[in-house]
Design an enzyme around this catalytic site. Structure first.
Site, PDB file in Angstrom:
ATOM      1  N   THR A 190     -47.269 -52.407   1.881  1.00  0.00           N
ATOM      2  CA  THR A 190     -47.291 -52.265   0.422  1.00  0.00           C
ATOM      3  C   THR A 190     -46.928 -50.829   0.082  1.00  0.00           C
ATOM      4  O   THR A 190     -47.607 -49.893   0.496  1.00  0.00           O
ATOM      5  CB  THR A 190     -48.681 -52.600  -0.147  1.00  0.00           C
ATOM      6  OG1 THR A 190     -48.952 -53.982   0.091  1.00  0.00           O
ATOM      7  CG2 THR A 190     -48.749 -52.342  -1.654  1.00  0.00           C
ATOM      8  N   HIS A 194     -49.526 -48.714   5.444  1.00  0.00           N
ATOM      9  CA  HIS A 194     -49.894 -49.487   6.643  1.00  0.00           C
ATOM     10  C   HIS A 194     -49.336 -50.897   6.551  1.00  0.00           C
ATOM     11  O   HIS A 194     -48.967 -51.358   5.473  1.00  0.00           O
ATOM     12  CB  HIS A 194     -51.428 -49.587   6.740  1.00  0.00           C
ATOM     13  CG  HIS A 194     -51.992 -50.435   5.640  1.00  0.00           C
ATOM     14  ND1 HIS A 194     -52.275 -49.918   4.384  1.00  0.00           N
ATOM     15  CD2 HIS A 194     -52.249 -51.767   5.562  1.00  0.00           C
ATOM     16  CE1 HIS A 194     -52.705 -50.897   3.610  1.00  0.00           C
ATOM     17  NE2 HIS A 194     -52.692 -52.041   4.293  1.00  0.00           N
ATOM     18  N   HIS A 201     -45.858 -56.867   6.181  1.00  0.00           N
ATOM     19  CA  HIS A 201     -45.258 -55.965   5.196  1.00  0.00           C
ATOM     20  C   HIS A 201     -46.042 -54.671   5.103  1.00  0.00           C
ATOM     21  O   HIS A 201     -47.183 -54.596   5.565  1.00  0.00           O
ATOM     22  CB  HIS A 201     -45.279 -56.626   3.814  1.00  0.00           C
ATOM     23  CG  HIS A 201     -46.678 -56.779   3.289  1.00  0.00           C
ATOM     24  ND1 HIS A 201     -47.472 -57.834   3.668  1.00  0.00           N
ATOM     25  CD2 HIS A 201     -47.445 -55.992   2.502  1.00  0.00           C
ATOM     26  CE1 HIS A 201     -48.672 -57.684   3.106  1.00  0.00           C
ATOM     27  NE2 HIS A 201     -48.676 -56.565   2.395  1.00  0.00           N
ATOM     28  N   THR A 206     -50.896 -54.493   7.341  1.00  0.00           N
ATOM     29  CA  THR A 206     -52.145 -55.186   7.693  1.00  0.00           C
ATOM     30  C   THR A 206     -51.874 -56.203   8.803  1.00  0.00           C
ATOM     31  O   THR A 206     -50.925 -56.990   8.705  1.00  0.00           O
ATOM     32  CB  THR A 206     -52.722 -55.927   6.466  1.00  0.00           C
ATOM     33  OG1 THR A 206     -52.942 -54.981   5.415  1.00  0.00           O
ATOM     34  CG2 THR A 206     -54.034 -56.631   6.801  1.00  0.00           C
TER      35      THR A 206
HETATM   36  O1  ACK Z   1     -51.025 -54.305   1.264  1.00  0.00           O
HETATM   37  P1  ACK Z   1     -52.012 -55.021   2.028  1.00  0.00           P
HETATM   38  O2  ACK Z   1     -51.610 -55.771   3.232  1.00  0.00           O
HETATM   39  O3  ACK Z   1     -52.858 -55.971   1.072  1.00  0.00           O
HETATM   40  O4  ACK Z   1     -53.162 -54.033   2.407  1.00  0.00           O
HETATM   41  C1  ACK Z   1     -54.329 -54.228   1.666  1.00  0.00           C
HETATM   42  C2  ACK Z   1     -55.527 -54.217   2.563  1.00  0.00           C
HETATM   43  O5  ACK Z   1     -55.822 -55.574   2.876  1.00  0.00           O
HETATM   44  C3  ACK Z   1     -56.764 -53.598   1.904  1.00  0.00           C
HETATM   45  O6  ACK Z   1     -57.025 -54.210   0.691  1.00  0.00           O
HETATM   46  C4  ACK Z   1     -54.901 -56.438   2.229  1.00  0.00           C
HETATM   47  N1  ACK Z   1     -55.660 -57.572   1.721  1.00  0.00           N
HETATM   48  C5  ACK Z   1     -56.583 -57.581   0.737  1.00  0.00           C
HETATM   49  N2  ACK Z   1     -57.091 -58.816   0.585  1.00  0.00           N
HETATM   50  C6  ACK Z   1     -56.472 -59.620   1.493  1.00  0.00           C
HETATM   51  C7  ACK Z   1     -56.549 -60.988   1.827  1.00  0.00           C
HETATM   52  N3  ACK Z   1     -57.388 -61.804   1.200  1.00  0.00           N
HETATM   53  N4  ACK Z   1     -55.752 -61.455   2.812  1.00  0.00           N
HETATM   54  C8  ACK Z   1     -54.888 -60.643   3.455  1.00  0.00           C
HETATM   55  N5  ACK Z   1     -54.772 -59.329   3.188  1.00  0.00           N
HETATM   56  C9  ACK Z   1     -55.543 -58.825   2.225  1.00  0.00           C
HETATM   57  C10 ACK Z   1     -54.253 -55.639   1.147  1.00  0.00           C
END
Ligand code: ACK
Length: 223
Positions: free
Chosen positions: A157, A69, A155, A71
């Site tokens: 992951t 995904h 992005h 975010t």
């Molecule tokens: O790869 P990502 O964008 O990085 O997808 C996961 C998703 O949320 C579930 O954990 C993102 N994520 C985790 N903590 C944060 C944060 N503090 N700020 C922005 N994105 C986050 C994580």
């Protein structure tokens, strides 16, 4: 009126459809397979392994238990600043469960993370909260990303090394973009998929010749 209020999820994002996930995983695994055989990569192998002359299988090195995904907004079940307001935005309500095409323009690898850079469209940027690029960014990196356009952190992951949290993928991408802006790009290698650049400390950035598009659904994620 608790029952009429939507619960605030862990995050909102664009989720790749199942068949797209397979296609993207295959294409990006092909990149990893090629990367760890390149001489340029082997020269910097110690940045991954801690020792020179030790081999690394990048396909084993990175793991990802989450569905693929991008975010859009990390809400932390309402604990993040602006989370509740975001949930209530009309554009969020209107887009939820809708299909969207995402465009991946680059792939990157660091000793911590493996990710895909996403180029959001103007319509998709309406779902990207103001200031989202900067949330949680270290004081050292913050001034260096000031000039980057909003949405630069977007992005997917693709994987993390053992014990690394996915949130670091976005920080690694921002660090790479800052280094590029500062002219710190080193060795460039032409690959079939695009141009690979080295950016110190085990960071590799592949600018794709052709963007990879993927069908997604904008959804909230709980648990
Ligand atoms: O790869 P990502 O964008 O990085 O997808 C996961 C998703 O949320 C579930 O954990 C993102 N994520 C985790 N903590 C944060 C944060 N503090 N700020 C922005 N994105 C986050 C994580």
């Amino acid at each position: 009126e608790a029952e009429t209020e939507a619960k605030v999820p862990l995050f909102f994002g664009w989720f790749l459809l199942a068949e797209e996930e397979e296609r993207i995983k295959c294409a990006t695994m092909d990149f990893l397979k090629t990367l760890d055989t390149l001489e340029a990569f082997k020269e910097h192998i110690s940045e991954f392994t801690g020792e020179a002359d030790k081999e690394v299988d990048l396909e084993q090195y990175f793991q990802n238990p989450m569905p693929l995904h991008c975010t859009a907004m990390f809400c932390d079940y309402g604990k993040a600043e602006g989370a509740k307001e975001y949930t209530e935005l009309q554009v969020v309500k209107d887009t939820i469960d809708k299909s969207e095409e995402l465009s991946v323009t680059a792939l990157f690898v660091t000793p911590r993370t493996f990710g895909a850079r996403v180029a959001l469209t103007d319509a998709q940027m309406k779902l990207w909260p103001e200031g989202a690029d900067k949330v949680g960014v270290s004081p050292q990196l913050l001034p260096r990303i000031e000039a980057l356009p909003p949405g630069s952190r977007a992005h997917v992951t693709l994987g993390c090394s053992a014990g690394v949290e996915a949130v670091l993928t976005g920080f690694d991408l921002l660090e790479i973009l800052a280094l590029q802006k500062e002219g710190k790009e080193g060795t460039q290698v032409e690959m079939e998929m695009g141009t690979l650049a080295y950016l110190t400390e085990g960071r590799w950035f592949l600018t794709l010749r052709e963007p990879i598009t993927a069908d997604t659904k904008f959804s909230s994620f709980f648990d």
